[in-house]
Design a protein around this motif. Structure first.
Motif, short mmCIF file in Angstrom:
data_model
loop_
_atom_site.label_atom_id
_atom_site.label_comp_id
_atom_site.label_asym_id
_atom_site.label_seq_id
_atom_site.Cartn_x
_atom_site.Cartn_y
_atom_site.Cartn_z
N MET A 1 -56.76 36.07 -12.73
CA MET A 1 -56.61 34.70 -13.21
C MET A 1 -55.15 34.44 -13.58
N LYS A 2 -54.66 33.29 -13.25
CA LYS A 2 -53.28 32.92 -13.54
C LYS A 2 -53.06 32.80 -15.03
N ASP A 3 -52.01 33.39 -15.54
CA ASP A 3 -51.69 33.33 -16.96
C ASP A 3 -50.79 32.12 -17.20
N SER A 4 -51.33 31.09 -17.86
CA SER A 4 -50.57 29.85 -18.06
C SER A 4 -49.37 30.06 -18.96
N ARG A 5 -49.34 31.16 -19.72
CA ARG A 5 -48.20 31.40 -20.61
C ARG A 5 -46.93 31.70 -19.84
N ASN A 6 -47.07 32.08 -18.56
CA ASN A 6 -45.90 32.39 -17.74
C ASN A 6 -45.36 31.16 -17.02
N THR A 7 -46.08 30.04 -17.10
CA THR A 7 -45.67 28.82 -16.42
C THR A 7 -44.90 27.93 -17.38
N PRO A 8 -43.68 27.52 -17.06
CA PRO A 8 -42.94 26.60 -17.93
C PRO A 8 -43.69 25.28 -18.05
N VAL A 9 -43.71 24.71 -19.25
CA VAL A 9 -44.35 23.41 -19.46
C VAL A 9 -43.43 22.53 -20.28
N LEU A 10 -43.64 21.23 -20.12
CA LEU A 10 -42.91 20.22 -20.89
C LEU A 10 -43.87 19.57 -21.86
N ALA A 11 -43.46 19.46 -23.12
CA ALA A 11 -44.31 18.85 -24.14
C ALA A 11 -43.49 17.84 -24.93
N ILE A 12 -44.10 16.68 -25.20
CA ILE A 12 -43.43 15.63 -25.96
C ILE A 12 -44.38 15.11 -27.02
N ASP A 13 -43.88 15.04 -28.24
CA ASP A 13 -44.63 14.45 -29.36
C ASP A 13 -43.81 13.30 -29.91
N GLY A 14 -44.28 12.07 -29.67
CA GLY A 14 -43.54 10.90 -30.10
C GLY A 14 -44.29 10.12 -31.16
N GLY A 15 -43.66 9.94 -32.31
CA GLY A 15 -44.28 9.20 -33.40
C GLY A 15 -43.41 8.08 -33.90
N GLY A 16 -43.85 7.47 -34.99
CA GLY A 16 -43.14 6.32 -35.53
C GLY A 16 -41.84 6.67 -36.21
N THR A 17 -41.61 7.96 -36.48
CA THR A 17 -40.38 8.37 -37.13
C THR A 17 -39.42 9.06 -36.18
N ARG A 18 -39.95 9.93 -35.31
CA ARG A 18 -39.10 10.67 -34.39
C ARG A 18 -39.89 11.08 -33.17
N CYS A 19 -39.16 11.49 -32.15
CA CYS A 19 -39.77 11.98 -30.91
C CYS A 19 -39.18 13.36 -30.62
N ARG A 20 -40.05 14.37 -30.44
CA ARG A 20 -39.60 15.73 -30.20
C ARG A 20 -40.01 16.17 -28.80
N PHE A 21 -39.13 16.94 -28.16
CA PHE A 21 -39.30 17.39 -26.79
C PHE A 21 -39.19 18.91 -26.76
N ALA A 22 -40.04 19.56 -25.96
CA ALA A 22 -39.96 21.02 -25.86
C ALA A 22 -40.13 21.46 -24.42
N LEU A 23 -39.29 22.38 -24.00
CA LEU A 23 -39.48 23.12 -22.77
C LEU A 23 -39.91 24.52 -23.18
N GLN A 24 -41.14 24.87 -22.87
CA GLN A 24 -41.68 26.17 -23.24
C GLN A 24 -41.80 27.06 -22.01
N THR A 25 -41.13 28.20 -22.05
CA THR A 25 -41.26 29.19 -20.99
C THR A 25 -41.88 30.45 -21.59
N ALA A 26 -42.07 31.45 -20.77
CA ALA A 26 -42.61 32.70 -21.27
C ALA A 26 -41.66 33.38 -22.24
N GLU A 27 -40.36 33.09 -22.09
CA GLU A 27 -39.36 33.78 -22.90
C GLU A 27 -38.92 33.01 -24.14
N LYS A 28 -38.89 31.67 -24.06
CA LYS A 28 -38.31 30.93 -25.18
C LYS A 28 -38.81 29.49 -25.19
#
Length: 293
Positions: A1-28
């Motif tokens: 089975m493919k391990d999703s932790r090894n796949t880079p993903v983009l995540a964004i959390d945008g709210g009324g005060t601030r918007c945060r962006f993350a690039l998550q890879t297996a390493e960092k």
């Protein structure tokens, strides 16, 4: 089975005060931040901040912006509560493999992980949520005009209402009211501020309320007690019973802990993570389910 932790993903959390962006890879994890993003009250401005944030994230990660556009992405945004907003976002942003949702889902997942429990999220806006047996349920989050009880903007509005009631002689003065009057100078300025203020502007007044509550100010205490009563009542309607964990999240959420009923206080639990953590987890799940939200 493919391990999703090894796949880079983009995540964004945008709210009324601030918007945060993350690039998550297996390493960092690389994180960037911009201003508020509410697609219901300011769609065009929110899109610009999303574009700026993605570009900033690419620069920090030393990669091309286009590379981020093709990653599995979960984007949780304040105001993205209907299909109309999601369709506009699909047209406005070039993300290729993306799930758009409102900001409640990543906040719930970040706080509870995959555990059962309840969340009262009170930031600039507010909502209540539960996760039981893998099923999510949400309440509130309908915006400043019709809801967002116990949010920071709600607290700010309540404080100004009490100021005007004191001007009319309907309420007793307090240190909180006096400080607000010193800031605004007169009632006309209060009304003019409220006429054009955005939720985030009202929210900037909330720290004064919580600070005065710590000093025993009666008006401030009454406002926070009213917010806590909303939390207790609505979580009860959503099915909370003693023994089920409750997380108070958001900038002002934890301030309500002393005002909750004793039975709820014993079930208060520290959140496992932040909304951005939840967005990352949901992006990884997208990869495992081949793009399904």
């Amino acid at each position: 089975m493919k391990d999703s932790r090894n796949t880079p993903v983009l995540a964004i959390d945008g709210g009324g005060t601030r918007c945060r962006f993350a690039l998550q890879t297996a390493e960092k994890r690389v994180v960037a931040e911009t201003g508020s993003a509410n697609v219901s009250t300011d769609f065009d401005g929110s899109v610009l901040r999303l574009q700026d944030g993605i570009a900033a994230l690419a620069g920090m990660a030393e990669t091309r912006v286009e590379a981020l556009y093709h990653l599995p992405a979960f984007v949780g945004l304040a105001g993205a509560t209907g299909t109309a907003e999601v369709e506009r976002l699909m047209s406005a942003l070039p993300l290729k493999n993306v799930c758009y949702a409102d900001d409640r889902r990543p906040a719930l997942r970040g706080a509870l992980g995959q555990n059962d429990g309840f969340v009262a999220h009170c930031g600039t806006g507010s909502f209540f949520a539960s996760q039981m047996g893998g099923k999510e349920r949400f309440g509130g989050g309908w915006g400043a005009t019709l809801g967002d009880e116990a949010s920071a903007q709600w607290v700010g509005r309540k404080a100004l209402t009490q100021l005007l009631r004191q001007v009319d002689g309907f309420a007793s003065a307090s240190a909180l009211v006096q400080d607000l009057m010193t800031h605004f100078q007169n009632a006309d300025n209060v009304v003019e501020f409220a006429r054009t203020a955005k939720p985030i502007d009202f929210g900037t007044l909330a720290p004064q309320v919580t600070a005065h509550a710590e000093s025993g100010d009666t008006v401030a205490l009454k406002i926070l007690q009213s917010g806590a009563d909303h939390i207790a009542t609505d979580l009860g309607h959503m099915g909370w019973t003693p023994g089920l964990p409750i997380c108070l999240t958001g900038g002002i959420g934890p301030q309500y802990a002393p005002f909750l009923p004793e039975g709820m206080k014993t079930d208060l639990t520290e959140p496992l993570g932040q909304p951005l953590d939840g967005a990352i987890a949901l992006a990884r799940e997208m990869e495992m389910t081949h793009g399904h939200c």
